[in-house]
Design an enzyme around this catalytic site. Structure first.
Site, PDB file in Angstrom:
ATOM      1  N   HIS A 126       0.827  -1.673  -0.018  1.00 31.93           N
ATOM      2  CA  HIS A 126       0.712   0.531   0.028  1.00 31.93           C
ATOM      3  C   HIS A 126       0.386   1.286   0.046  1.00 31.93           C
ATOM      4  CE1 HIS A 126      -3.374  -1.976   1.723  1.00 31.93           C
ATOM      5  NE2 HIS A 126      -3.260  -2.780   0.634  1.00 31.93           N
ATOM      6  N   GLY A 195      -1.586  -9.362  12.559  1.00 36.84           N
ATOM      7  CA  GLY A 195      -2.154  -7.857  12.969  1.00 36.84           C
ATOM      8  C   GLY A 195      -3.066  -7.358  11.334  1.00 36.84           C
ATOM      9  N   THR A 196      -3.525  -8.165  11.138  1.00 35.48           N
ATOM     10  CA  THR A 196      -4.917  -8.395  10.435  1.00 35.48           C
ATOM     11  C   THR A 196      -6.372  -8.273  10.102  1.00 35.48           C
ATOM     12  OG1 THR A 196      -5.332  -7.060   7.821  1.00 35.48           O
ATOM     13  CG2 THR A 196      -3.643  -9.632   8.473  1.00 35.48           C
ATOM     14  N   SER A 197      -6.915  -6.734   9.634  1.00 34.52           N
ATOM     15  CA  SER A 197      -8.698  -7.719   9.816  1.00 34.52           C
ATOM     16  C   SER A 197      -8.859  -8.061   9.106  1.00 34.52           C
ATOM     17  CB  SER A 197      -9.403  -6.322  10.305  1.00 34.52           C
ATOM     18  OG  SER A 197      -8.959  -5.429   9.074  1.00 34.52           O
TER      19      SER A 197
HETATM   20  C1  BV8 Z   1      -7.537  -2.487  -5.469  1.00 39.55           C
HETATM   21  C2  BV8 Z   1      -4.922   3.825   2.702  1.00 39.55           C
HETATM   22  C3  BV8 Z   1      -7.551  -2.381  -8.112  1.00 39.55           C
HETATM   23  C4  BV8 Z   1      -3.002   3.807   2.588  1.00 39.55           C
HETATM   24  C5  BV8 Z   1      -5.664   1.895   2.544  1.00 39.55           C
HETATM   25  C6  BV8 Z   1     -12.182  -7.266  -4.207  1.00 39.55           C
HETATM   26  C7  BV8 Z   1     -13.181  -8.008  -3.295  1.00 39.55           C
HETATM   27  C8  BV8 Z   1     -14.047  -7.233  -2.521  1.00 39.55           C
HETATM   28  C9  BV8 Z   1     -13.246  -5.324  -2.708  1.00 39.55           C
HETATM   29  C10 BV8 Z   1     -12.562  -5.386  -3.362  1.00 39.55           C
HETATM   30  C11 BV8 Z   1     -12.051  -6.084  -3.869  1.00 39.55           C
HETATM   31  N1  BV8 Z   1     -10.644  -6.056  -5.068  1.00 39.55           N
HETATM   32  C12 BV8 Z   1     -10.203  -4.119  -4.032  1.00 39.55           C
HETATM   33  C13 BV8 Z   1     -11.528  -3.552  -3.877  1.00 39.55           C
HETATM   34  C14 BV8 Z   1     -11.953  -2.870  -3.099  1.00 39.55           C
HETATM   35  C15 BV8 Z   1     -11.278  -2.613  -1.528  1.00 39.55           C
HETATM   36  C16 BV8 Z   1     -10.633  -3.523  -0.603  1.00 39.55           C
HETATM   37  O1  BV8 Z   1     -10.429  -4.148  -0.015  1.00 39.55           O
HETATM   38  N2  BV8 Z   1     -12.110  -2.659   0.065  1.00 39.55           N
HETATM   39  C17 BV8 Z   1     -12.894  -3.184   1.242  1.00 39.55           C
HETATM   40  C18 BV8 Z   1     -12.664  -2.739   2.297  1.00 39.55           C
HETATM   41  C19 BV8 Z   1     -14.208  -4.337   1.013  1.00 39.55           C
HETATM   42  N3  BV8 Z   1     -10.035  -2.509  -2.315  1.00 39.55           N
HETATM   43  C20 BV8 Z   1      -8.730  -1.616  -3.043  1.00 39.55           C
HETATM   44  O2  BV8 Z   1      -9.744  -0.922  -3.813  1.00 39.55           O
HETATM   45  C21 BV8 Z   1      -7.887  -2.044  -3.465  1.00 39.55           C
HETATM   46  N4  BV8 Z   1      -6.883  -1.255  -4.714  1.00 39.55           N
HETATM   47  O3  BV8 Z   1      -8.073  -3.302  -5.333  1.00 39.55           O
HETATM   48  O4  BV8 Z   1      -7.445  -2.065  -7.241  1.00 39.55           O
HETATM   49  C22 BV8 Z   1      -9.300  -2.323  -8.353  1.00 39.55           C
HETATM   50  C23 BV8 Z   1      -9.685  -0.992  -8.336  1.00 39.55           C
HETATM   51  C24 BV8 Z   1     -10.740  -1.201  -8.534  1.00 39.55           C
HETATM   52  C25 BV8 Z   1     -12.241  -1.726  -7.612  1.00 39.55           C
HETATM   53  C26 BV8 Z   1     -11.863  -3.136  -8.083  1.00 39.55           C
HETATM   54  C27 BV8 Z   1     -10.268  -3.160  -7.649  1.00 39.55           C
HETATM   55  C28 BV8 Z   1      -6.462  -0.947  -2.668  1.00 39.55           C
HETATM   56  C29 BV8 Z   1      -6.559  -1.007  -1.200  1.00 39.55           C
HETATM   57  C30 BV8 Z   1      -6.234  -0.217  -0.348  1.00 39.55           C
HETATM   58  C31 BV8 Z   1      -6.543   0.797   0.328  1.00 39.55           C
HETATM   59  N5  BV8 Z   1      -5.971   1.946   1.294  1.00 39.55           N
HETATM   60  N6  BV8 Z   1      -5.370   2.603   2.797  1.00 39.55           N
HETATM   61  C32 BV8 Z   1      -2.879   3.952   3.554  1.00 39.55           C
HETATM   62  O5  BV8 Z   1      -3.638   5.786   4.390  1.00 39.55           O
HETATM   63  O6  BV8 Z   1      -2.732   3.101   5.409  1.00 39.55           O
HETATM   64  S1  BV8 Z   1      -6.937   0.623   3.345  1.00 39.55           S
HETATM   65  C33 BV8 Z   1      -5.854   0.418   5.140  1.00 39.55           C
HETATM   66  O7  BV8 Z   1      -6.495  -1.084   5.522  1.00 39.55           O
HETATM   67  C34 BV8 Z   1      -4.608   0.632   4.859  1.00 39.55           C
HETATM   68  O8  BV8 Z   1      -3.768   0.678   4.032  1.00 39.55           O
HETATM   69  C35 BV8 Z   1      -4.321  -0.711   5.469  1.00 39.55           C
HETATM   70  O9  BV8 Z   1      -3.434  -1.407   5.014  1.00 39.55           O
HETATM   71  C36 BV8 Z   1      -5.466  -2.082   5.261  1.00 39.55           C
HETATM   72  C37 BV8 Z   1      -5.344  -2.970   5.968  1.00 39.55           C
HETATM   73  O10 BV8 Z   1      -6.396  -2.596   7.277  1.00 39.55           O
HETATM   74  P1  BV8 Z   1      -5.694  -3.946   8.109  1.00 39.55           P
HETATM   75  O11 BV8 Z   1      -3.728  -3.832   8.721  1.00 39.55           O
HETATM   76  O12 BV8 Z   1      -5.985  -5.174   8.709  1.00 39.55           O
HETATM   77  O13 BV8 Z   1      -5.672  -2.787   9.482  1.00 39.55           O
HETATM   78  P2  BV8 Z   1      -7.194  -2.842  10.732  1.00 39.55           P
HETATM   79  O14 BV8 Z   1      -7.232  -1.293  11.367  1.00 39.55           O
HETATM   80  O15 BV8 Z   1      -8.290  -3.282   9.713  1.00 39.55           O
HETATM   81  O16 BV8 Z   1      -7.143  -4.677  11.487  1.00 39.55           O
HETATM   82  C38 BV8 Z   1      -6.231  -4.430  12.588  1.00 39.55           C
HETATM   83  C39 BV8 Z   1      -6.044  -5.664  13.214  1.00 39.55           C
HETATM   84  O17 BV8 Z   1      -4.953  -6.231  13.875  1.00 39.55           O
HETATM   85  C40 BV8 Z   1      -7.293  -6.147  13.778  1.00 39.55           C
HETATM   86  O18 BV8 Z   1      -7.353  -7.574  13.667  1.00 39.55           O
HETATM   87  C41 BV8 Z   1      -6.917  -6.129  15.228  1.00 39.55           C
HETATM   88  O19 BV8 Z   1      -7.413  -6.998  16.246  1.00 39.55           O
HETATM   89  C42 BV8 Z   1      -5.191  -6.290  15.545  1.00 39.55           C
HETATM   90  N7  BV8 Z   1      -4.314  -6.053  15.999  1.00 39.55           N
HETATM   91  C43 BV8 Z   1      -4.141  -5.950  16.755  1.00 39.55           C
HETATM   92  N8  BV8 Z   1      -3.991  -4.856  18.080  1.00 39.55           N
HETATM   93  C44 BV8 Z   1      -2.714  -6.152  17.924  1.00 39.55           C
HETATM   94  C45 BV8 Z   1      -3.985  -7.265  16.257  1.00 39.55           C
HETATM   95  N9  BV8 Z   1      -2.708  -8.040  16.100  1.00 39.55           N
HETATM   96  C46 BV8 Z   1      -1.189  -8.262  16.704  1.00 39.55           C
HETATM   97  N10 BV8 Z   1      -0.739  -7.578  17.475  1.00 39.55           N
HETATM   98  C47 BV8 Z   1      -1.585  -7.224  18.139  1.00 39.55           C
HETATM   99  N11 BV8 Z   1      -1.096  -6.181  19.422  1.00 39.55           N
END
Ligand code: BV8
Ligand code: ZN
Length: 253
Positions: A126, A195-197
């Protein structure tokens, strides 16, 4: 669970399994950096808790309100400027150094903390929040650090607006990082998702691809995720504790 219990728990059933694996691929998310003091996205006090993801991390959001998006990224850069790699980052760097075989670290994080911890084979799916590039011509400005402190929006020499070098919703992920990530998932015999959801694609499909290609898949997360039912092993706990205990046990003869 204390670290000794954790080590005992790990050594009985997991260390033996991991020790025999030569091709390792790892996917990390915001959870590994939570221990470095960086907010996650979807947690209760996460970055998305106050605003919608699409408003802040999308082309539409940036075009609608570039000031808001710049304020948000500048705030995250400011917080990041005093952050250090957490124990999970350090454990993965140590593991890569001591591993005899392939070791690919794929991250969704844009904070650069894996490289800062010493990991070398890192794929930033990303992008990187420290990078700035032009929204219009795509060039990265040659001048130093670009900041936004609430006055004039940073501009490129072509006149276009500058933006953070991260991947927004609806944007393609960078090549060759994406291709190499899927190759690593297809070819590995051990995949860890840490560490990813598991909600953002295409990154979230990597552990599924690894499983489909016969790898053993371990998930490390204090909570369950949509991927948990598909994991061979779910280790419930913090990345730092679990990875430190794992790497310590692996290094023991
Ligand atoms: C794309 C910007 C082609 C950067 C971010 C297929 C199916 C469904 C949807 C889609 C698909 N393909 C594309 C999509 C759309 C979309 C998508 O996935 N939407 C989702 C929400 C349904 N994807 C895209 O648009 C991607 N592009 O595919 O291009 C395309 C183009 C057009 C149309 C179709 C396809 C682009 C994806 C990137 C988006 N950018 N952010 C920034 O500002 O950082 S998203 C954001 O979420 C961040 O980038 C981050 O990296 C990402 C994932 O989040 P996580 O890292 O998992 O963080 P989260 O808070 O969610 O979870 C944290 C976890 O840690 C939790 O589980 C928690 O329990 C755990 N935790 C907490 N403490 C600890 C721990 N674990 C371990 N130890 C601890 N101490
Ligand atoms: Zn430009």
């Amino acid at each position: 669970m204390s670290s000794t219990d954790l080590r005992a728990h790990l050594s009985q059933n997991i260390i033996a399994l991991i020790r025999g694996k030569r091709k390792i691929a790892i996917l990390t998310g915001a959870g590994i950096s939570a221990e470095a003091g960086l907010a996650t996205f979807r947690g209760k006090d996460g970055l998305w808790a106050k605003m919608r993801a699409e408003e802040l991390a999308s082309i539409q959001g940036f075009m609608a309100n570039p000031q808001l998006v710049w304020e948000w990224y500048q705030h995250r850069r400011d917080v990041l400027s005093s952050a250090q790699p957490a124990s999970g980052h350090r454990a993965l760097a140590e593991w890569e150094r001591s591993h005899d075989g392939d070791f690919t670290l794929i991250t969704q994080n844009v904070d650069g903390l894996h490289r800062l911890a010493g990991s070398s084979n890192v794929l930033e799916l990303h992008g990187n929040i420290r990078v700035t590039r032009c929204f219009k011509c795509g060039r990265e400005p040659i001048r130093g650090v670009v900041e936004f402190r609430g006055e004039e929006l940073p501009k490129c020499s072509c006149g276009g607006l500058l933006r953070p070098g991260v991947v927004w919703f609806g944007e393609m992920l960078p090549e060759p990082e994406l291709t190499r990530a899927f190759e690593a998932a297809e070819q590995c015999d051990l995949f860890l998702t840490i560490g990813t959801s598991s909600q953002v694609y295409p990154a979230a499909s990597l552990p599924v691809v690894a499983k489909e290609h016969g790898a053993t898949v371990i998930e490390i997360n204090p909570e369950e995720t949509p991927f948990t039912p598909h994991a061979d092993i779910h280790l419930s706990g913090g990345a730092g504790d679990i990875l430190s205990a794992m790497v310590l046990s692996l290094s023991a003869i």
